[in-house]
Design an enzyme around this catalytic site. Structure first.
Site, mmCIF file in Angstrom:
data_model
loop_
_atom_site.group_PDB
_atom_site.id
_atom_site.type_symbol
_atom_site.label_atom_id
_atom_site.label_comp_id
_atom_site.label_asym_id
_atom_site.label_seq_id
_atom_site.Cartn_x
_atom_site.Cartn_y
_atom_site.Cartn_z
ATOM 1 N N ASP A 88 0.348 -7.260 -1.208
ATOM 2 C CA ASP A 88 0.805 -6.289 -2.205
ATOM 3 C C ASP A 88 0.566 -6.878 -3.592
ATOM 4 O O ASP A 88 0.033 -7.987 -3.722
ATOM 5 C CB ASP A 88 2.284 -5.918 -1.983
ATOM 6 C CG ASP A 88 2.546 -4.457 -2.353
ATOM 7 O OD1 ASP A 88 2.236 -4.085 -3.508
ATOM 8 O OD2 ASP A 88 3.034 -3.690 -1.507
ATOM 9 N N HIS B 215 -2.088 -1.222 -4.832
ATOM 10 C CA HIS B 215 -1.204 -2.369 -4.545
ATOM 11 C C HIS B 215 -2.012 -3.639 -4.296
ATOM 12 O O HIS B 215 -1.737 -4.379 -3.350
ATOM 13 C CB HIS B 215 -0.297 -2.050 -3.352
ATOM 14 C CG HIS B 215 0.800 -1.073 -3.688
ATOM 15 N ND1 HIS B 215 1.798 -1.359 -4.590
ATOM 16 C CD2 HIS B 215 1.048 0.186 -3.238
ATOM 17 C CE1 HIS B 215 2.617 -0.321 -4.683
ATOM 18 N NE2 HIS B 215 2.177 0.635 -3.888
ATOM 19 N N GLU C 139 0.014 5.189 -3.044
ATOM 20 C CA GLU C 139 0.264 4.933 -4.462
ATOM 21 C C GLU C 139 -0.919 4.269 -5.181
ATOM 22 O O GLU C 139 -0.766 3.211 -5.777
ATOM 23 C CB GLU C 139 1.528 4.064 -4.607
ATOM 24 C CG GLU C 139 2.757 4.738 -4.014
ATOM 25 C CD GLU C 139 4.040 3.907 -4.133
ATOM 26 O OE1 GLU C 139 5.077 4.502 -4.435
ATOM 27 O OE2 GLU C 139 3.996 2.682 -3.917
ATOM 28 N N TRP D 261 11.527 -2.673 2.483
ATOM 29 C CA TRP D 261 10.828 -3.178 1.298
ATOM 30 C C TRP D 261 11.775 -4.152 0.618
ATOM 31 O O TRP D 261 12.989 -3.920 0.590
ATOM 32 C CB TRP D 261 10.466 -2.010 0.374
ATOM 33 C CG TRP D 261 9.616 -0.987 1.054
ATOM 34 C CD1 TRP D 261 10.026 0.199 1.590
ATOM 35 C CD2 TRP D 261 8.204 -1.064 1.299
ATOM 36 N NE1 TRP D 261 8.954 0.858 2.150
ATOM 37 C CE2 TRP D 261 7.826 0.116 1.988
ATOM 38 C CE3 TRP D 261 7.223 -2.008 1.015
ATOM 39 C CZ2 TRP D 261 6.509 0.366 2.390
ATOM 40 C CZ3 TRP D 261 5.914 -1.757 1.405
ATOM 41 C CH2 TRP D 261 5.569 -0.582 2.082
ATOM 42 N N GLU E 105 11.863 -5.654 -2.680
ATOM 43 C CA GLU E 105 12.002 -5.933 -4.120
ATOM 44 C C GLU E 105 13.369 -6.535 -4.428
ATOM 45 O O GLU E 105 13.486 -7.470 -5.219
ATOM 46 C CB GLU E 105 11.855 -4.634 -4.938
ATOM 47 C CG GLU E 105 10.451 -4.078 -5.024
ATOM 48 C CD GLU E 105 10.142 -3.076 -3.930
ATOM 49 O OE1 GLU E 105 10.804 -3.120 -2.864
ATOM 50 O OE2 GLU E 105 9.228 -2.252 -4.123
#
Ligand code: ACM
Ligand code: ZN
Length: 532
Positions: free
Chosen positions: A196, A269, A332, A473, A475
């Site tokens: 990513d 990404h 995305e 995910w 983050e």
């Protein structure tokens, strides 16, 4: 709310007593077996109990893993033998290939004298997970399991859990712990998000800078994402898996009947990759491995050189992962750079493409052709529908169910993971008291309520829905204990959504079992969010 669910449980007891009695009073198997009847009496597992295996390598491995668990938590190491004729009290495992049984089905009969397990495919392993869940939730305790009969099999063939190891890195040992959880709940796919913007985590021999440069960022956003006034720490952060780490993890998963699906993100990404090799971007850089979360305009250029690079990468990836599926991302991807890039515009002209969505579709189709030529199938996030779906691609529907519906209507296989039900990085409780999460609200009850079959598909079409998965995910998940916290108990709810046909689910019954089941997680030192 509590009162209401208790009332519901009572009503359910009255209406369907045979279904509930063993589950609520005595056992708390997760996901709930399709058929279970409890009987009087119990079977004691002592140091003298044998595990008998009918000459099968698979059942032998299954037995070894179970034995190791007994040894770790109860201090008992049982002898594994192939002498099925022995009169000793035993746990008898039979791998069977009965065509009348559903895939991965098992039967388990526990009587005072023996535990007899017959399983097809992963069935013996699944029976042993049920058996593990019947053991006392206390380290070193005497083991006595209730006599019962189970006939059990999974409803969906794709029962997955995803883990993002890019935003935060998890060690091989932590990844194995995650795989242990997947196995414990009889799930069978580990979707490993390996690349990513914020980190490239898989060694590729031909392009060493992917990990030496792309594997590390020079800092990380502090706190929640904001559009302005972003603050970063200056700590170099990263890590990656060697090929030996990966082979070891794939083997570990396979021994637990889990397929590992690697994800190599493209064309978006890709900041970590183009920070290492800026020649594969549209502008040539310079870039750094992202310190911020989100979506970035700089992505792979669609020129032939990039395609060749990615084919080289995928060749090494496919050598490491023996499974059928390679996830190529596809989500995305802003088209900003492509619109002004002479190379991308030349590809559009050469290929007769009318817009950048078609350019993305061309890119994915080209990669698909290569992956197919190696006998493998691509999976992509639902954006790969835009501009036309690659002929053999499996679609992972995350922006709701529409992508999955559209793909199934085009006779493409689908894995469902709509954010509302399957994103386990969302909050699971009150934001005021929960640890920082990305947003949203996806409670255990919400996950449990999920039905992977969208209402507007015909029976012909819904056979394309392979199943679903939970996505984590990371983050805002900086350490493995928080991964467990976000996963549990929601992944248990999802495991039941995927194991049982929708009409056999019952949330009140699940909640009662969960209470008892959590004690077992405590014994194993596994973190979870306490049900409210
Ligand atoms: C995704 O959550 N961007 C697939
Ligand atoms: Zn370009």
């Amino acid at each position: 709310m509590k009162k209401l669910s208790a009332l519901f449980a009572i009503t359910f007891l009255i209406t369907a007593p045979e279904l509930l009695i063993s589950q609520t009073k005595e056992t708390s198997i997760m996901p709930r077996p399709v058929e279970i009847t409890q009987q009087k009496g119990s079977f004691k597992i002592t140091d003298k109990t044998l595990i008998l295996v009918n000459n099968s390598v698979t059942a032998g491995k299954d037995a070894g893993i179970f034995d190791q668990y007994l040894s770790q938590y109860y201090g008992k190491s049982l002898e594994v033998s192939q002498n099925m004729q022995t009169k000793a009290r035993a746990i008898k495992l039979y791998d069977v290939n009965d065509i009348t049984l559903p895939d991965d089905a098992y039967r388990m009969s526990i009587t005072p004298d023996s535990i007899r397990i017959e399983g097809k495919g992963a069935g013996v392993f699944y029976a042993l997970q049920s058996l593990r869940q019947l053991l006392p939730a206390a380290k070193g305790a005497e083991i006595e399991v209730p006599c019962l009969q189970i006939y059990d099999y999974p409803h969906y063939q794709w029962r997955g859990m995803h883990l993002d190891v890019c935003r935060h890195f998890f060690t091989p040992l932590e990844v194995k712990k995650y795989i242990d959880l997947i196995a414990f709940y009889k799930m069978n796919v580990f979707h490993w998000h390996l690349t990513d913007d914020q980190g490239w985590r898989i060694t590729i021999d031909k392009y060493p800078k992917l990990t030496s440069v792309g594997g590390y960022r020079s800092g990380t956003l502090i706190g929640r994402y904001t559009e302005t006034n972003q603050k970063f720490d200056t700590i170099r952060y990263g890590g990656y898996y060697t090929k030996e780490d990966i082979r070891d993890i794939v083997r570990y998963a396979s021994d637990r009947h889990i397929l590992v699906v690697p994800e190599i993100e493209m064309p978006g990404h890709s900041m970590a990759a183009i920070a290492a090799y800026p020649e594969f971007s549209c502008t040539g850089g310079k870039f750094e491995v992202a310190k911020l979360w989100g979506v970035f305009d700089d992505v792979y250029c669609t020129k032939d050189a990039t395609i060749n690079f990615l084919e080289d990468v995928l060749t090494e990836v496919m050598e490491l992962f023996p499974g059928k599926y390679i996830h190529i991302g596809g989500d995305e991807c802003p088209k900003t750079r492509w619109k002004t890039c002479p190379n991308c515009q030349a590809v559009m002209k050469r290929e007769g493409l009318k817009d950048e969505n078609e350019l993305q579709s061309y890119f994915v189709r080209t990669i698909e052709k290569f992956v197919n030529s190696k006998g493998k199938t691509i999976i992509g996030w639902d954006e790969i529908l835009e501009g036309g779906l690659a002929p053999n691609a499996v679609v992972m529907s995350w922006r709701g169910s529409d992508g999955g519906i559209a793909a199934a209507k085009q006779n493409h296989k689908v894995v469902m993971c709509p954010g509302k039900y399957c994103y386990l990085d969302h909050y699971q409780g009150d934001r005021a008291t929960e640890p920082l999460a990305i947003g949203g609200y996806t409670s255990t009850e919400k996950v449990y309520s999920y039905d992977p079959i969208p209402k507007d598909l015909s029976p012909e079409q819904y056979k394309y829905i392979l199943g679903a998965q939970g996505n984590i995910w990371t983050e805002y998940i900086g350490d493995y204990k928080k991964v467990e916290y976000m996963a549990l108990p929601r992944m248990i709810a999802l495991s039941e959504v995927l194991w049982l046909p929708a009409d056999k689910k019952n949330y009140a019954d699940f909640v009662l079992r969960l209470k008892k089941h959590l004690a077992q997680l405590d014994m194993m030192g596994i973190n979870y969010a306490k049900p409210k």
